[in-house]
Scaffold this active site. Structure first.
Site, PDB file in Angstrom:
ATOM      1  N   ASP A 198       0.872  -1.168   0.000  1.00 12.25           N
ATOM      2  CA  ASP A 198       0.000   0.000   0.000  1.00 12.25           C
ATOM      3  C   ASP A 198       0.918   1.229   0.000  1.00 12.25           C
ATOM      4  OD1 ASP A 198      -1.541   2.173   0.592  1.00 12.25           O
ATOM      5  OD2 ASP A 198      -2.396   1.361   2.438  1.00 12.25           O
ATOM      6  N   LYS A 257      -2.990  12.291  -3.419  1.00  8.41           N
ATOM      7  CA  LYS A 257      -1.990  12.524  -2.366  1.00  8.41           C
ATOM      8  C   LYS A 257      -0.652  12.948  -2.956  1.00  8.41           C
ATOM      9  CE  LYS A 257      -4.053   9.143   0.758  1.00  8.41           C
ATOM     10  NZ  LYS A 257      -4.736   9.930   1.780  1.00  8.41           N
ATOM     11  N   CYS A 267      -8.078   6.885  10.201  1.00 15.16           N
ATOM     12  CA  CYS A 267      -8.456   5.617   9.547  1.00 15.16           C
ATOM     13  C   CYS A 267      -7.476   4.513   9.916  1.00 15.16           C
ATOM     14  CB  CYS A 267      -8.536   5.766   8.033  1.00 15.16           C
ATOM     15  SG  CYS A 267      -9.891   6.789   7.499  1.00 15.16           S
TER      16      CYS A 267
HETATM   17  C1  LIG Z   1      -1.600   4.362   4.042  1.00 15.86           C
HETATM   18  C2  LIG Z   1      -2.887   4.634   3.319  1.00 15.86           C
HETATM   19  N1  LIG Z   1      -3.455   3.666   2.599  1.00 15.86           N
HETATM   20  C3  LIG Z   1      -4.586   3.853   1.907  1.00 15.86           C
HETATM   21  C4  LIG Z   1      -5.226   5.069   1.927  1.00 15.86           C
HETATM   22  C5  LIG Z   1      -6.479   5.240   1.147  1.00 15.86           C
HETATM   23  O1  LIG Z   1      -6.301   6.166   0.126  1.00 15.86           O
HETATM   24  P1  LIG Z   1      -7.542   6.682  -0.729  1.00 15.86           P
HETATM   25  O2  LIG Z   1      -8.537   7.209   0.271  1.00 15.86           O
HETATM   26  O3  LIG Z   1      -6.976   7.735  -1.590  1.00 15.86           O
HETATM   27  O4  LIG Z   1      -8.061   5.518  -1.481  1.00 15.86           O
HETATM   28  C6  LIG Z   1      -4.696   6.109   2.680  1.00 15.86           C
HETATM   29  C7  LIG Z   1      -5.377   7.405   2.784  1.00 15.86           C
HETATM   30  O5  LIG Z   1      -5.153   8.185   3.665  1.00 15.86           O
HETATM   31  C8  LIG Z   1      -3.487   5.892   3.380  1.00 15.86           C
HETATM   32  O6  LIG Z   1      -2.910   6.856   4.099  1.00 15.86           O
END
Ligand SMILES: Cc1ncc(COP(=O)(O)O)c(C=O)c1O
Length: 426
Positions: free
Chosen positions: A220, A246, A384
């Site tokens: 990820d 991001k 999250c």
């Molecule tokens: C480590 C990580 N993984 C996944 C995501 C999910 O990203 P998205 O909401 O752009 O799909 C985030 C979002 O903050 C994140 O920080």
């Protein structure tokens, strides 16, 4: 020396000159119109780039230009505009391929973001390769986006979710990870850079260990792609997921990188236009990569915008971005960490771009609200990553997250702002 070699040498020399130039953050800030504004009568200090980054004018212009001059649906038309839009759409794919050094452009699948990319793998790879009694390994540092899709897969199949534990600094316990690997494990899915703590995980080692048992690895990279140079071939990861928004690109667009042989062997998860080779009521056959996974009209302007963002970041250079942001994080750790009552959550040796902290007896939401009155945008909450909060026994943290358009002056403003928070609430 032939002409091609001479040209290559000149490009290399130019790159070396650009890369050795001092990092002119004031110049860079000029590229971001939003940073010029005041919030509550104070200059905006934006420390929430881990949630979403700001966008440079070059990206805004590329999206405007797309709609003003190039808009049409892709892959379906013989007419001029459709061909133009298709070229833009596919050119952006090649830019992404080069950005992460993928071997083939068809290994780049457009998605809605990192969440969508991870879900795609869980649903597609999971449906084919994961069965009752199998195991999926994630880590205790994951964003919900890299927990819930696997949990759902486990519920569906009867597989078991296992979690690599972390130490008090927020680092993965690698010995325990090595012991978790066995023939039942069908996937290791870990973050490259933790959004909650800023830890950079030793993903190369994780990939090596998993591969020594023939287990594929999904990384990820939602937080890493904007801050660290990513080379998927050097890492040898099987899947790498990230989000456009991001990394200076638009929202609603993201990337799943997958090695060809995995993507070829995985079934599509969404059916519809563009993902087919032929359709009849008796049988449908699927399109080649990457289209097999791109059903329906895609987010064309998102791809164009992401391509522009990649051009923009590449021009500055990810190595220079990483070095500058490292300096910012060190400085912030020192000045914020020196404020009485501040406790930094996440003190890994390898960190980037994120400073999570608590203030004695003050709820992070109050910290965020009072800082906002001073024009300073941070995030307060569980980010999250509720299991990370639980591990550190806090309901939430305040999180300042940095990008290459931030400055040390802004970090001073944050430190001053935090002193004000303490004054107001003491
Ligand atoms: C480590 C990580 N993984 C996944 C995501 C999910 O990203 P998205 O909401 O752009 O799909 C985030 C979002 O903050 C994140 O920080």
């Amino acid at each position: 020396m032939n002409k091609a070699m001479q040209a290559a040498l000149e490009v290399e020399e130019q790159e070396m000159q650009t890369n050795s130039a001092p990092f002119d953050v004031d110049r860079i800030r000029e590229d971001f119109p939003i940073l010029k504004q005041q919030v509550h009568g104070r200059p905006l200090v934006y420390f929430d780039s881990a949630a979403t980054s700001q966008k440079p004018q070059a990206v805004i212009d590329a999206i405007n230009r797309y709609y003003a001059e190039q808009n049409a649906n892709v892959h379906r038309g013989v007419h001029y505009l459709s061909q133009l839009a298709t070229r833009e759409y596919e050119d952006a794919r090649v830019k992404i391929q080069r950005f992460i050094n993928a071997a083939e452009s068809h290994e780049i699948i457009y998605t809605r973001g990192a969440t969508d990319s991870i879900n795609l793998v869980a649903l597609s790879y999971g449906r084919k390769f994961v069965h009752e009694g199998d195991e999926i390994i994630i880590s205790a540092l994951e964003h919900h986006s890299n927990i819930v899709p696997w949990q759902m897969l486990c519920e569906l199949t009867g597989a078991r979710l296992r979690v690599i534990p972390i130490n008090d600094a927020g680092e993965l316990l690698m010995d325990e990870f090595a012991e978790m690997l066995n023939t039942r494990v069908k996937m290791v899915a870990v973050s490259h850079l933790s959004n909650a703590l800023g830890t950079i995980n030793p993903i190369k080692r994780i990939i090596e260990l998993a591969h020594s048992r023939d287990i594929p690895v999904l990384i990820d990279g939602a937080q890493a792609a904007p801050h660290l140079k990513v080379d998927v071939r050097e890492l040898d990861c099987d899947f790498y997921a990230f989000s456009g928004h991001k990394m200076c690109g638009p929202t609603g667009i993201g990337v799943l990188y997958g090695k060809s042989h995995w993507l070829e062997s995985m079934p599509p998860v969404i059916g519809g236009g563009d993902m087919i080779a032929s359709v009849s009521f008796e049988k449908t056959t699927y399109n080649v990569l990457p289209y097999k996974f791109e059903a329906g009209t895609p987010h064309i302007e998102g791809c164009v915008g992401l391509g522009a963002a990649i051009d923009y970041l590449s021009e500055i250079g990810l190595d220079r971005i990483a070095a500058y942001e490292h300096e910012l994080l060190d400085y912030a750790t020192e000045v914020v960490g020196a404020i009485p009552g501040v406790k930094i959550i996440g003190t890994a040796r390898e960190k980037s771009s994120v400073l999570s902290f608590t203030l004695d007896n003050i709820h992070p939401h109050d910290v965020g609200t009072i800082l906002d009155d001073q024009g300073i945008a941070i995030r307060a909450g569980h980010h999250c990553a509720q299991p990370v909060m639980k591990r550190f026994n806090v309901p939430a943290t305040a999180r300042a997250s940095f990008a290459f358009y931030n400055t040390k002056r802004e970090i001073d403003a944050l430190a001053e702002g935090l002193q004000n928070v303490i004054e107001v609430l003491k």
